[in-house]
Every structure is written in C-alpha cells, then in structure tokens.
Design a protein around this motif. Structure first.
Motif, mmCIF file in Angstrom:
data_model
loop_
_atom_site.group_PDB
_atom_site.id
_atom_site.type_symbol
_atom_site.label_atom_id
_atom_site.label_comp_id
_atom_site.label_asym_id
_atom_site.label_seq_id
_atom_site.Cartn_x
_atom_site.Cartn_y
_atom_site.Cartn_z
ATOM 1 N N ASN A 261 12.494 -24.404 -51.375
ATOM 2 C CA ASN A 261 11.572 -25.346 -50.757
ATOM 3 C C ASN A 261 10.145 -24.810 -50.854
ATOM 4 N N THR A 262 9.201 -25.528 -50.263
ATOM 5 C CA THR A 262 7.796 -25.129 -50.377
ATOM 6 C C THR A 262 7.545 -23.760 -49.773
ATOM 7 N N LEU A 263 8.172 -23.468 -48.630
ATOM 8 C CA LEU A 263 7.983 -22.161 -48.004
ATOM 9 C C LEU A 263 8.490 -21.044 -48.899
ATOM 10 N N ASP A 264 9.631 -21.252 -49.554
ATOM 11 C CA ASP A 264 10.155 -20.243 -50.480
ATOM 12 C C ASP A 264 9.181 -20.002 -51.624
ATOM 13 N N PHE B 264 0.105 -29.483 -64.763
ATOM 14 C CA PHE B 264 1.084 -29.302 -65.821
ATOM 15 C C PHE B 264 2.498 -29.147 -65.258
ATOM 16 N N ALA B 265 2.624 -28.492 -64.109
ATOM 17 C CA ALA B 265 3.940 -28.341 -63.495
ATOM 18 C C ALA B 265 4.523 -29.701 -63.125
ATOM 19 N N PRO C 260 10.136 -30.812 -57.131
ATOM 20 C CA PRO C 260 9.067 -29.974 -57.705
ATOM 21 C C PRO C 260 7.744 -30.691 -57.896
ATOM 22 N N GLN C 261 7.761 -32.015 -58.082
ATOM 23 C CA GLN C 261 6.499 -32.708 -58.315
ATOM 24 C C GLN C 261 5.594 -32.692 -57.084
ATOM 25 N N HIS C 262 6.142 -32.385 -55.934
ATOM 26 C CA HIS C 262 5.331 -32.244 -54.728
ATOM 27 C C HIS C 262 5.288 -30.801 -54.237
ATOM 28 N N SER C 263 6.427 -30.105 -54.292
ATOM 29 C CA SER C 263 6.484 -28.751 -53.730
ATOM 30 C C SER C 263 5.721 -27.738 -54.581
#
Length: 604
Positions: free
Chosen positions: A45-48, A99-100, A293-296
């Motif tokens: 997740n985002t925190l990771d 790019f990600a 992934p497109q947001h995190s």
C-alpha cells in the motif's frame, strides 16, 4: 563510366549501412501486459511504498556527505544547497510519477527511455544508473570503515570495558569493540532469515525506517538546542581567534559570512548533495507489487521525497548551527558534531545507530544494481550471463570488481570527487526521463489507447506537410505523426540549447561586468529557447486520461533538465574524465555486443 557507377553504388551501400545502424540505435521494444489489478503479488500500500523509499534514500548522504559539503563547498549556505538539490529531485519525481502511471511496469528510467527515445539512450540511462549506485556502495563501505575507525580512535572499547569488564572473560574484554561489531554484522547478515513473510518484512522495514527518522530527529532537535546563529555570521576575527588564519586571506575557508564560498559554492554543494537523494526512483520498481499503482505510486513517491527533504533540511540547519563549518575535519561524520558540543554519550549512541543504517544502505544500493543489470541483459544490451539463473553470482563478482576500481579511485581523488561522479550518473538518467515525458505527451497514442475517431483524424494528417502556419497553428486537436516529430526535433534542439546556456552561465563574472559578446550570446540563446518552447506548447497533447500528469508542460520538464545541467556544470574536469572513461567502457560493450544481440521484438 563504370567507375562512376561503382562509386555511386558504394555510396548508396554506405548510406544504407548508416541508415540501418541509425535505426538500430533508436529502435524501440514492445511492452508486455502489466500484472492484473487483482494479482496476489500486489501487496504494497502507500505506506509500504513511502517506507521503502525513505528507507532507501536516507542513508550515506545525511551521514557523511553533509559534513563534506559544509566544510569544503558551501559553509552555512549548505541549507540553500539542500533546497536546490531538493527542487531538482522534486522535478525529477514528477516525471517519474507520470511514467509510473503511463507505463505500469516495474522499471527504472532505463525502460522509460527505451520505449520513448530508443535503444542507445536507454543504454546511456541504464549505464549511468549503474554508475550512481556502484558509487553509492563504494561510499557506504568507505564511510562504514571510517565510522568504525573513528569509534576505535575514541576508545569505544575503553568505554565498554568500564561498564561491563568485570563480568566478561579477559580475551573478550581486550577486543570488546570487535565483538560488538561482529554481533552487529551477524545480525545484519542473517536478518532476512528472521524476516519471514511479507507482513514481517514490511513491518521490520517500517521499524528500521522509524529508527532512522527518530535518530535524525534527535540530531535536529539537538541542533536547535545547542545551535548558535553566530555560526552563520563568521568573520575573519573568528578564524584568527581559532588559530586558523593570521592573514587577511581566508581561502580555503572562504570569505566568511553565510555564503563563504559564494553562489558557486551553493551550486557545487547542491550538485554534490544531490547524491543524497538517490533512491527515490526505486519506488517505480515496485509498480507491479503495488495496490492501485496509478494512485499509490505518485502519492508514495511525492510523500517520501518530501519527508526526505524535510529530514535533510533539518539536519543541514542543525549541523551548520551547532558547529562552525571550519571545525569540521575531512572525513568528519554527522555524529562527531556531538563531540564538538560535549555530548559524548550521544556521539556513541548515534554513531552505532548509523552503523546499522549504513549497513541497510549497502543492501538497498546493491539490489537495484542486480535488477538493472538483469533487465539490460534480458534485453540483450549486456552479456547474457547477467540474466541466467546464476546471474546473482556473476553480478556480485562484477560489483566487487567495480567497487575495487572505485575504492582505489577514492584514495586518489577523495570522497567528494567520487560523489560528484555518482551525481552525474543520476542527473543524466533523470534528465533523460524528463525529456521522455516531454516527448511522449505529444506523441500519437498506441492503438489500444486511441479511440476510432482519433485514429481517423490521425490518418487524415499522415500526409500532412510541415508549414510555418501548421507549426504554430496545428490543424488537429490530437497528436499526429507530424506533430510528434516536430516535438521530438524541438525537444532535442532545446536540450542542446540548454547545455549551451548553462555553459554561458558559467561565465557569470563576464556577464555581470556587461561584456557585450557574452550578453549577446545569452540573449540569443534565451530567444531560441523561448521560441522552440512556444512551438512545442502549440502542438496538440495526448488526451489519454491519466490519474497523474506532470503539470505546466512543456515548462516543468525543461526546467528539470535545465537545473540538472546547471548542477552537472559544477563538476570538476577530473569527475568528467572519470565519467568519460566509464561511458567509453559502456559504449565499447554496447557496440561490440549489445547492438547485435538486443531483442526489441520480445515484449519487455
């Protein structure tokens, strides 16, 4: 007559050979499909992601690099150097984030360059990336040894013996510091055996990152407690009272005040300290392991870099306030500032904590090298054995060889010069990513990204010819092959003009003195850059919906390239000579092997 025909045929064959060679240099691969959104491998997740980036970025830069830059390059104005380096990194982060989102594959800037501007530029990006991380490992090892030697020089063993010597055997007592070191190394070597399962690995990474931030927070708070603003306003009298100068010449201590080495010192310090931000791009290798992934990924990389910047900026304030910059000795490490203020126990605690942090940094720098070598080898740009089942062994051998070369170089040139070498590698790689963002935004979408109406409109403009009116007022609201080529050419010319502009800006004394020649050249370059930027701005952008896009195109990517080139201009000729040797080795490898074995037809 026959001789003339043979000559024409030879010229035609030469042109064809050069054309085929040029096509090989810019050929681009096809992309495989990314992992599905519900793939069980997507566990981060985002925190990771934030934990991963902060843990890999905060390391040797804040530990030893800060003292080097403060002492030799920037003085108290080091805080501005950190700000400039942070701005450069933030501009690069924006490009990586787009790019990600656009290419949701686990990769570095190497892949982004490969699919956008071709093979040779991808090789330059990947080879430069490897250089920056190899330099990082060499510096970590050098710093680790330096730290341990400093601890022994300060008689860590005596301190330990005073507290527990009565309860241990005499043999252990004599080499107690080495025993402590051995225990730490044992723990660090086998900690992966204990971190079983993704939950424990993730949890442990968070704990280690938290410890880093707590230790650095202690340093920052100590700086505000024991710091003195007078250390930002040092004068010649301060140097004389310290016994460092008995003349009016302050060099090599600078001219005193907040900017003892002038504006050039700030830029040189920023160029060197940019190396401290190496690691934020590692997050894009976790794209296929990230949830949503497109947001995190964009959120994670932006939050992580902001945290790193706050930490670095706080440490720069604490360091320059606590200790007069001229008292920092060559090779000084961050914990040694506590010796200057008389907090000896804090020195030992922080130094031991940083030994562990540096060991984590070594592991974090080594894995991206393996990953990049493996990817380049699988694409055929490097030798095949790097991508075989035993590539780990071969990569380790290669890494040791490269480390040996750079470690020997460190002994001749010094730590700062080698750090500059690593910064050059990163700055070039980041500049190529910024260029790719600028180009790809104006290219026609792939077939699977473009609707039928867009395709029909694009086909109407395939045979379109370039005119001045069409250059400034394109007839299509969607990118066409012609508008894509216009942006490609203009972007390439802009990079060349930006390099020339930065070269002219190195002649700042002549510009400030009003030299008409240099001012005329500067104005001409600015006019050309403004004109070409305007041409790009007038071209239609891709309408593909993305959760994150770099704002203010084409200005921000060009600004990123400009800042990066400005920082590279601060490097010494010795640094560029070493970089040239490294690139010659790379080009020789690519021409002898890579250009013949690359597999652009296979999805990557």
């Amino acid at each position: 007559m026959i001789g003339h025909r043979l000559e024409e045929k030879a010229k035609q064959m030469l042109r064809q050979a050069l054309h085929r060679f040029g096509q090989k240099l810019v050929r681009r691969p096809t992309l495989r499909a990314p992992a599905a959104e519900d793939d069980p491998e997507r566990t981060l997740n985002t925190l990771d992601l934030v934990t991963e980036v902060v843990g890999r970025t905060v390391g040797v830069g804040v530990y030893v690099l800060a003292s080097e830059v403060v002492r030799n390059q920037a003085g108290p104005s080091f805080v501005i150097s950190v700000l400039v380096a942070g701005i450069s990194s933030m501009l690069a982060v924006l490009c990586y984030a787009e790019f990600a989102v656009r290419l949701p594959l686990s990769a570095f800037g190497y892949l982004y360059s490969y699919v956008t501007i071709g093979e040779i530029w991808a090789f330059i990006s990947g080879w430069s990336f490897i250089l920056s991380y190899v330099v990082g490992i060499a510096i970590v090892l050098n710093t680790w040894i330096l730290t341990f030697d400093n601890l022994r020089g300060n008689r860590l063993s005596e301190t330990l013996q005073e507290t527990i010597s009565e309860n241990i055997p005499s043999v252990v007592r004599e080499y107690l510091d080495f025993v402590v070191l051995g225990v730490m190394l044992f723990f660090m070597q086998f900690r992966d055996v204990w971190y079983i399962g993704s939950f424990w690995s993730s949890t442990t990474a968070k704990v280690v990152t938290l410890v880093k931030l707590l230790v650095l927070s202690f340093v920052i708070i100590s700086g505000f407690i024991k710091g003195h603003l007078h250390n930002w306003k040092l004068t010649e009298e301060d140097y004389i009272m310290a016994g460092l100068n008995d003349t009016s010449m302050l060099s090599p201590l600078g001219t005193g005040g907040f900017m003892p080495f002038g504006f050039k010192g700030i830029l040189h310090g920023a160029a060197t300290y940019f190396f401290a931000f190496i690691g934020f791009d590692y997050i894009v290798t976790k794209t296929e392991n990230a949830q949503n992934p497109q947001h995190s990924i964009p959120r994670g990389i932006l939050i992580a870099l902001f945290i790193c910047f706050l930490v670095y900026f706080g440490v720069s304030l604490a360091l320059t306030l606590m200790v007069p910059y001229y008292q920092l000795q060559p090779g000084s490490t961050l914990p040694e500032v506590f010796l200057h203020i008389g907090w000896v126990p804090a020195y030992y605690v922080v130094a031991l904590a940083f030994l562990y942090i540096l060991s984590n940094s070594f592991r974090g720098l080594w894995k991206p090298i393996i990953r990049e070598l493996n990817r380049m080898a699988r694409n055929g740009l490097l030798f095949r054995f790097f991508s075989t089942a035993s590539y780990l062994r071969n990569t380790l051998i290669m890494t040791i060889v490269l480390l040996g070369i750079i470690t020997v170089t460190v002994s001749f040139l010094g730590v700062t010069d080698i750090l500059d070498l690593g910064s050059v590698g990163s700055l070039i790689s980041h500049s190529l990513v910024a260029l790719c963002v600028l180009i790809i935004r104006y290219q026609p979408g792939r077939k699977n990204e473009t609707n039928e109406a867009d395709v029909q409109e694009e086909n109407r403009h395939v045979a379109e010819k370039l005119t001045l009116q069409g250059l400034l007022f394109p007839g299509s609201s969607h990118p066409t092959p012609l508008s894509g080529r216009v942006v490609y050419v203009c972007s390439s010319l802009l990079v060349l003009l930006i390099i020339l502009l930065c070269l002219v800006l190195t002649q700042l004394p002549d510009l400030l003195s009003g030299d008409p020649v240099w001012i005329s050249v500067l104005v001409l370059l600015l006019v050309l850059i403004t004109g070409l930027t305007g041409v790009i701005w007038r071209q239609p952008q891709s309408s593909s919906p993305l959760p994150f896009k770099v704002p203010a195109l084409p200005v921000l990517p060009l600004l990123s390239i400009f800042v990066n080139v400005c920082l590279m201009m601060q490097m010494t000729s010795g640094t560029w000579a070493l970089f040239g040797i490294w690139m010659l080795i790379g080009f020789a490898t690519y021409i002898a092997y890579g250009i013949q074995h690359s597999w652009v037809t296979d999805p990557i």
